[in-house]
Design a protein around this motif. Structure first.
Motif, mmCIF file in Angstrom:
data_model
loop_
_atom_site.group_PDB
_atom_site.id
_atom_site.type_symbol
_atom_site.label_atom_id
_atom_site.label_comp_id
_atom_site.label_asym_id
_atom_site.label_seq_id
_atom_site.Cartn_x
_atom_site.Cartn_y
_atom_site.Cartn_z
ATOM 1 N N VAL A 169 0.664 -1.262 -0.083
ATOM 2 C CA VAL A 169 -0.011 -0.142 0.026
ATOM 3 C C VAL A 169 0.943 1.350 0.074
ATOM 4 C CG1 VAL A 169 -1.855 1.232 1.332
ATOM 5 C CG2 VAL A 169 -1.602 -1.201 1.162
ATOM 6 N N ASN A 191 -4.588 -9.700 -0.382
ATOM 7 C CA ASN A 191 -4.231 -8.691 0.553
ATOM 8 C C ASN A 191 -5.190 -7.286 0.381
ATOM 9 O OD1 ASN A 191 -2.862 -6.239 1.757
ATOM 10 N ND2 ASN A 191 -0.872 -6.635 0.824
ATOM 11 N N HIS A 193 -6.265 -5.202 2.476
ATOM 12 C CA HIS A 193 -5.773 -3.655 2.701
ATOM 13 C C HIS A 193 -5.484 -2.981 1.495
ATOM 14 C CE1 HIS A 193 -4.613 -0.607 5.589
ATOM 15 N NE2 HIS A 193 -3.270 -0.694 5.182
ATOM 16 N N LYS A 196 -8.167 -2.620 -0.884
ATOM 17 C CA LYS A 196 -9.171 -1.389 -0.548
ATOM 18 C C LYS A 196 -8.582 -0.181 -0.693
ATOM 19 C CE LYS A 196 -11.684 -3.167 3.551
ATOM 20 N NZ LYS A 196 -11.349 -3.176 5.073
#
Ligand code: PEP
Ligand code: MN
Length: 339
Positions: A169, A191, A193, A196
């Motif tokens: 990220v 994954n 996270h 998103k």
């Protein structure tokens, strides 16, 4: 969703489950017979995990009728999603998309040599890894941001678009600056996270299928990105783990047909990581088009023996040119053009 109660279930068991569902806003339609208590749960059941209902006493069976993914589903959008990359490239429409380049970016000279050759053969999207997910920490890990800069530079010099794999990220801003399509690697497919965060990006996402992921899990990962507001998701089948060891992975070619039935999203195939052997790439690529894939992503290296990663599955430029000529012929038969 259909729920069947056990024969031994009490009226209280049934009523407490029905109350739970009604409190959540679902309608319950009882279709019990003399011998079996059974009911339908009506409403947006994507938010219920069937397994969770087994926590209630007296539940015998819970069967999902609707798919757990909504925005990725064909019923949500009956028309194929077409993703525009630039004035020349549209993925999911009438073009057969070919993304090609080295597994890893190694140097300017290496990348430029390979990019020039794949572009001359008709590929318009340059692939290259800058952050490599390697099984061993002692293997080449990629040039990092320097690799992304080289991809951008070479692609601009040759009027190509860039696809590269994001590791995490925290790199999103950098990837948005340098690449046209952000790749989510097989190891990062769940994954959540990261998914998103990619849902908030305005860059198209190439979502690879996880090493041991079902088609439903893969579409649920796409759902994370779509649900975040990013509608531009391209799926990529890259082979899955099976008991077979002759090939690196097993190319699940039928996933193209499954995706086309279940979803409106475009799907491409990566025969390089599926087979792990350069000798198989041409035939698998032709088979991919025959089954309805929207394109391919292929590893190419001018000196595969010296490649810092995945040389065994990389085509030499002349072999890639031969493949492209076959793909052009096949695309014509299919009423498509190479994009
Ligand atoms: C890649 O495309 O370089 C790669 C690492 O692929 P995958 O995530 O499918 O293994
Ligand atoms: Mn590779």
């Amino acid at each position: 969703m259909i729920v069947k109660m056990q024969k031994s279930a009490t009226l209280e068991n049934y009523e407490s489950l029905v109350k739970f569902l009604k409190d959540k806003g679902f309608e319950v339609k009882d279709v019990s017979s003399e011998n079996v208590r059974i009911f339908g749960v009506i409403g947006d059941t994507a938010s219920i995990e069937p397994r969770d209902l087994y926590a209630f006493e007296g539940v015998s069976e819970v069967i999902r009728i609707q798919t757990p993914f909504k925005k990725a589903s064909r019923s949500f959008n009956p028309n194929d999603t077409i993703i525009k990359i630039n004035d020349k490239i549209e993925i999911g429409g009438n073009q057969t998309i070919v993304m090609a380049g080295p597994c890893s970016v190694e140097s300017y000279e290496q990348l430029k040599t390979i990019a020039e050759s794949v572009k001359a053969s008709g590929a318009n999207i340059l692939r290259g890894g800058a952050f490599k997910p390697r099984t061993s920490p002692y293997s080449f890990q990629g040039l990092g941001i320097e690799g992304l800069k080289l991809l951008r530079q070479v692609a601009d010099e040759l009027d190509m678009a860039v696809v590269s794999e994001i590791p995490s990220v925290d790199m999103l801003d950098v990837f948005e600056q340098y690449v046209d399509i952000i790749q989510v690697g097989a190891r990062n497919m769940q994954n959540f996270h990261l998914l998103k965060a990619l849902g908030t990006s305005n860059k198209p996402i190439l979502l690879k299928r996880g090493l041991s992921s079902t088609i439903e899990e893969w579409l649920m990962s796409a759902e994370y990105i779509l649900n975040g507001g990013n509608e531009n998701v391209i799926l990529c089948e890259r082979g899955i783990r099976t008991f077979e060891t002759f090939t690196r992975n097993t190319l699940d070619i039928s996933s193209v047909l499954a995706i086309k039935e279940l979803s409106h999203l475009p799907i491409i195939i990566d025969p390089s990581h599926a087979a792990g052997r350069w000798q198989m790439i041409e035939k698998l690529s032709l088979a991919s088009l025959a089954v309805g894939a929207d394109g391919l992503i292929i590893e190419v290296h001018h000196k595969p023996e010296e490649a810092l990663s995945d040389g065994a599955q990389s085509l030499k430029p002349e072999k890639f040119t031969h493949l492209m000529n076959e793909l052009i012929t096949m695309s014509k038969v299919l009423g498509k053009v190479i994009g």
